[in-house]
Design a protein around this motif. Structure first.
Motif, mmCIF file in Angstrom:
data_model
loop_
_atom_site.group_PDB
_atom_site.id
_atom_site.type_symbol
_atom_site.label_atom_id
_atom_site.label_comp_id
_atom_site.label_asym_id
_atom_site.label_seq_id
_atom_site.Cartn_x
_atom_site.Cartn_y
_atom_site.Cartn_z
ATOM 1 N N ARG A 270 56.683 -61.208 52.584
ATOM 2 C CA ARG A 270 56.244 -62.221 51.618
ATOM 3 C C ARG A 270 54.912 -62.840 52.012
ATOM 4 O O ARG A 270 54.063 -63.127 51.171
ATOM 5 C CB ARG A 270 57.309 -63.305 51.502
ATOM 6 C CG ARG A 270 58.589 -62.820 50.832
ATOM 7 C CD ARG A 270 59.519 -63.980 50.564
ATOM 8 N NE ARG A 270 60.726 -63.558 49.855
ATOM 9 C CZ ARG A 270 61.660 -64.387 49.419
ATOM 10 N NH1 ARG A 270 61.522 -65.710 49.638
ATOM 11 N NH2 ARG A 270 62.726 -63.929 48.790
ATOM 12 N N GLU A 271 54.725 -63.053 53.287
ATOM 13 C CA GLU A 271 53.484 -63.704 53.721
ATOM 14 C C GLU A 271 52.270 -62.838 53.419
ATOM 15 O O GLU A 271 51.220 -63.344 53.007
ATOM 16 C CB GLU A 271 53.563 -64.006 55.223
ATOM 17 C CG GLU A 271 54.614 -65.053 55.575
ATOM 18 C CD GLU A 271 54.583 -65.388 57.053
ATOM 19 O OE1 GLU A 271 53.741 -64.804 57.780
ATOM 20 O OE2 GLU A 271 55.406 -66.228 57.489
ATOM 21 N N ALA A 272 52.399 -61.545 53.640
ATOM 22 C CA ALA A 272 51.279 -60.635 53.365
ATOM 23 C C ALA A 272 51.242 -60.201 51.904
ATOM 24 O O ALA A 272 50.259 -59.573 51.467
ATOM 25 C CB ALA A 272 51.376 -59.412 54.271
ATOM 26 N N GLY A 273 52.298 -60.524 51.174
ATOM 27 C CA GLY A 273 52.347 -60.118 49.778
ATOM 28 C C GLY A 273 52.520 -58.620 49.595
ATOM 29 O O GLY A 273 52.015 -58.040 48.632
ATOM 30 N N VAL A 274 53.232 -57.996 50.524
ATOM 31 C CA VAL A 274 53.437 -56.543 50.457
ATOM 32 C C VAL A 274 54.927 -56.264 50.336
ATOM 33 O O VAL A 274 55.715 -56.678 51.192
ATOM 34 C CB VAL A 274 52.878 -55.832 51.710
ATOM 35 C CG1 VAL A 274 53.175 -54.328 51.644
ATOM 36 C CG2 VAL A 274 51.383 -56.077 51.837
ATOM 37 N N TRP A 275 55.298 -55.571 49.282
ATOM 38 C CA TRP A 275 56.711 -55.229 49.106
ATOM 39 C C TRP A 275 57.045 -53.891 49.749
ATOM 40 O O TRP A 275 58.038 -53.750 50.444
ATOM 41 C CB TRP A 275 57.057 -55.180 47.617
ATOM 42 C CG TRP A 275 58.494 -54.779 47.376
ATOM 43 C CD1 TRP A 275 59.599 -55.474 47.722
ATOM 44 C CD2 TRP A 275 58.952 -53.578 46.749
ATOM 45 N NE1 TRP A 275 60.738 -54.799 47.360
ATOM 46 C CE2 TRP A 275 60.363 -53.622 46.747
ATOM 47 C CE3 TRP A 275 58.313 -52.485 46.180
ATOM 48 C CZ2 TRP A 275 61.145 -52.600 46.211
ATOM 49 C CZ3 TRP A 275 59.096 -51.477 45.627
ATOM 50 C CH2 TRP A 275 60.491 -51.552 45.651
ATOM 51 N N ALA A 276 56.139 -52.891 49.544
ATOM 52 C CA ALA A 276 56.377 -51.557 50.105
ATOM 53 C C ALA A 276 55.070 -50.992 50.634
ATOM 54 O O ALA A 276 53.989 -51.272 50.113
ATOM 55 C CB ALA A 276 56.959 -50.628 49.043
ATOM 56 N N ALA A 277 55.180 -50.203 51.680
ATOM 57 C CA ALA A 277 54.004 -49.567 52.273
ATOM 58 C C ALA A 277 53.523 -48.447 51.359
ATOM 59 O O ALA A 277 54.266 -47.498 51.105
ATOM 60 C CB ALA A 277 54.346 -49.015 53.645
ATOM 61 N N PRO A 278 52.301 -48.525 50.848
ATOM 62 C CA PRO A 278 51.810 -47.500 49.913
ATOM 63 C C PRO A 278 51.906 -46.082 50.461
ATOM 64 O O PRO A 278 52.182 -45.145 49.707
ATOM 65 C CB PRO A 278 50.358 -47.919 49.677
ATOM 66 C CG PRO A 278 50.345 -49.394 49.947
ATOM 67 C CD PRO A 278 51.324 -49.595 51.073
#
Length: 203
Positions: A20-28
């Motif tokens: 949540r802090e980085a705003g990343v749900w899944a690694a592209p």
């Protein structure tokens, strides 16, 4: 099935980070969109949910047409079938396994799930009496209506002919999970007739 398989594999098992802090749900780098072109479908992109814990759902097939059997042999992990004759059940089992092997699959990876209703009692005579009692509850007209829907045919002419109930071949088998000692005491005897509810062991 080819397209479904590719879509199920879009996400790697550890693709979801949920940071949540980085705003990343899944690694592209761990999400692999499909670009599929088959004989009937085209699809590009990916599903909007990650893989389930088991990765893929269990593929279960039910159907006994030649097309259904071929599909099961190539794709299914579990095959549901309901045979009313022990010899036909064994033949169906062998055919599924042989076709799976011909398709390059391990036959042991395909499970055949027989559908049957066992009738159990304390003795063979008690089983036959109980089965006869259960048969008396069958309403022929309702059964014919259900059958007409299944086969998509008019069976109304049969309602005027009350066929005698099946008598079967008179064979009996004990439950394959019980020991011979238990079978000797007839504590788990089941009725196993042609056209009856219990198909016994298929092997």
């Amino acid at each position: 099935m080819d397209l479904a398989g590719e879509l199920w594999d879009v996400f790697d098992d550890d693709a979801v980070i949920a940071d949540r802090e980085a705003g990343v749900w899944a690694a592209p780098a761990k999400v692999h969109p499909v670009k599929f072109e088959g004989g009937f479908y085209r699809s590009a992109g990916h599903l909007f949910q990650h893989r389930s814990p088991q990765g893929r759902p269990v593929i279960v097939q039910a159907g006994q047409s030649p097309t259904g059997i071929d599909f099961a042999a190539r794709n299914a992990e579990v095959v549901f079938t309901a045979q009313t004759d022990l010899d036909l059940a064994r033949e169906y089992y062998r055919e599924i396994k042989e076709r799976a092997a011909a398709a390059g699959r391990d036959p042991e990876s395909v499970r055949v799930l027989p559908g049957f209703t066992p009738v159990t009692a304390g003795s063979a005579a008690a089983v036959e009496a109980l089965e006869a009692e259960l048969d008396r509850y069958v309403d022929i007209e309702s059964t014919l209506k259900d059958a007409a829907v299944q086969v998509q045919a008019d069976l109304s002419d049969l309602t005027s002919t009350r066929r005698s109930r099946r008598t079967g071949c008179g064979r009996r088998r004990t439950c394959p999970r019980t020991s011979s000692a238990a079978a000797d005491t007839a504590t788990t005897t089941t009725s196993c007739r042609r056209g009856s509810r219990c198909a016994g062991s298929w092997r």
